[in-house]
Design a protein around this motif. Structure first.
Motif, PDB file in Angstrom:
ATOM      1  N   ALA A 110       0.829  -1.207   0.000  1.00 10.35           N
ATOM      2  CA  ALA A 110       0.000   0.000   0.000  1.00 10.35           C
ATOM      3  C   ALA A 110       0.865   1.258   0.000  1.00 10.35           C
ATOM      4  CB  ALA A 110      -0.931  -0.007   1.216  1.00 10.35           C
ATOM      5  N   ARG A 114       0.730   4.134  -2.815  1.00  7.08           N
ATOM      6  CA  ARG A 114       0.471   5.526  -2.417  1.00  7.08           C
ATOM      7  C   ARG A 114       1.514   6.476  -3.002  1.00  7.08           C
ATOM      8  NH1 ARG A 114      -0.955   3.847   2.604  1.00  7.08           N
ATOM      9  NH2 ARG A 114       1.169   4.149   3.388  1.00  7.08           N
ATOM     10  N   ASP A 180      -3.722  -6.633  -1.331  1.00  9.19           N
ATOM     11  CA  ASP A 180      -3.306  -5.275  -0.989  1.00  9.19           C
ATOM     12  C   ASP A 180      -3.301  -4.344  -2.198  1.00  9.19           C
ATOM     13  OD1 ASP A 180      -3.096  -4.621   1.629  1.00  9.19           O
ATOM     14  OD2 ASP A 180      -0.924  -4.892   1.792  1.00  9.19           O
ATOM     15  N   ARG A 183      -6.940  -3.457  -2.682  1.00  7.95           N
ATOM     16  CA  ARG A 183      -7.367  -2.554  -1.613  1.00  7.95           C
ATOM     17  C   ARG A 183      -6.765  -1.158  -1.786  1.00  7.95           C
ATOM     18  NH1 ARG A 183      -6.607  -6.042   3.964  1.00  7.95           N
ATOM     19  NH2 ARG A 183      -8.454  -7.384   3.771  1.00  7.95           N
ATOM     20  N   SER A 184      -5.602  -1.100  -2.440  1.00 12.38           N
ATOM     21  CA  SER A 184      -4.935   0.188  -2.631  1.00 12.38           C
ATOM     22  C   SER A 184      -5.529   0.979  -3.784  1.00 12.38           C
ATOM     23  CB  SER A 184      -3.443  -0.030  -2.894  1.00 12.38           C
ATOM     24  OG  SER A 184      -2.832  -0.677  -1.804  1.00 12.38           O
TER      25      SER A 184
END
Ligand SMILES: [Zn+2]
Length: 248
Positions: A110, A114, A180, A183-184
């Motif tokens: 993540a 980002r 992940d 989800r990111s």
């Protein structure tokens, strides 16, 4: 699932990244790092570093490295852990991530995504590709590994882990990486997985820490941001690959 192709000698490429025009590869044993590669000193954490900030002679501690400079390809090394290459929709920003169980528990995937979104300005159309790692067949873990992962992944951990004997599970790290990435904010259909086998099962193609121990070699994986405005070719530069690092 999309299929991978073999391009530069020793590297496995993936159509999701190739279609964006991104020079990239997941290394097998014979792969050689590209010139000017920037990679961090890997420590199984979740820090992200910018390619331009890395001193090649003394790389910073980090497990993800992001670049928007076509002259500075970024990479990570592995021997059983999961290498991940993520790119923005235009291909102008890429991040290379190294994720073992410690990094996964700390959110390195993540954090890397980002950083990419921060540079690219948008997550729309981003692609993420998961490279070769140790398979569930060869990766048995116990409670000290499962407990911190359960904190981060919750019920998704159950889908990645199979009870092997009391107190032990066989774990699919790549499956957790996929969770992940999605989800990111990366669309599920924009997440790719190279048809990878297992690093520990395939000594012909892969180095493996679990199989070969402390003297195991390292596999190199890289991606180079796409030049959008006709930037010049990158010049030659120093290449330093230390095999003593903790990255595997
Ligand atoms: Zn295996």
């Amino acid at each position: 699932m999309t299929r991978e192709t073999e391009a530069a000698p020793g590297f496995i490429t993936h159509p999701l990244l190739a279609e964006l025009g991104i020079d990239h590869g997941f290394g097998t044993r014979s792969a050689q790092a590209p010139e000017n590669l920037r990679r961090p000193h890997q420590v199984h954490g979740s820090a992200v570093v910018q390619a331009g900030a890395i001193d090649p002679s003394a790389p910073q501690d980090a497990d993800a490295v992001v670049s928007d400079d076509p002259a500075l390809p970024v990479g990570v090394i592995t021997a059983d852990c999961v290498p991940i290459l993520v790119a923005s929709a235009s291909g102008a920003v890429v991040v290379a991530i190294h994720a073992g169980w410690r990094g996964l528990a700390q959110g390195v995937v993540a954090a890397g995504v980002r950083a990419l979104i921060g540079l690219a300005g948008s997550r729309d159309g981003s692609v993420g590709v998961i490279g070769p790692s140790i398979g569930r067949c060869c990766y048995e873990v116990d409670a000290p590994v499962m407990d911190p992962l359960r904190e981060r992944f919750g019920s998704a951990l159950s889908e990645a882990a199979v009870l092997s004997r009391p107190g032990h599970h066989r774990l699919d790290l790549g499956q957790l990486v996929k969770v992940d990435l999605v989800r990111s904010g990366i669309a599920r259909e924009r997440v790719g997985l190279v048809d990878r086998g297992c690093t520990a099962c395939d000594p012909e193609r892969f180095h493996s820490y679990r199989r070969d121990g402390a003297l195991a070699g390292r596999l190199i994986h890289y991606a180079r941001p796409r030049a959008l405005s006709g930037a010049g070719e990158p010049g030659p530069g120093p290449l330093r690959l230390d095999s003593s690092g903790a990255g595997f």
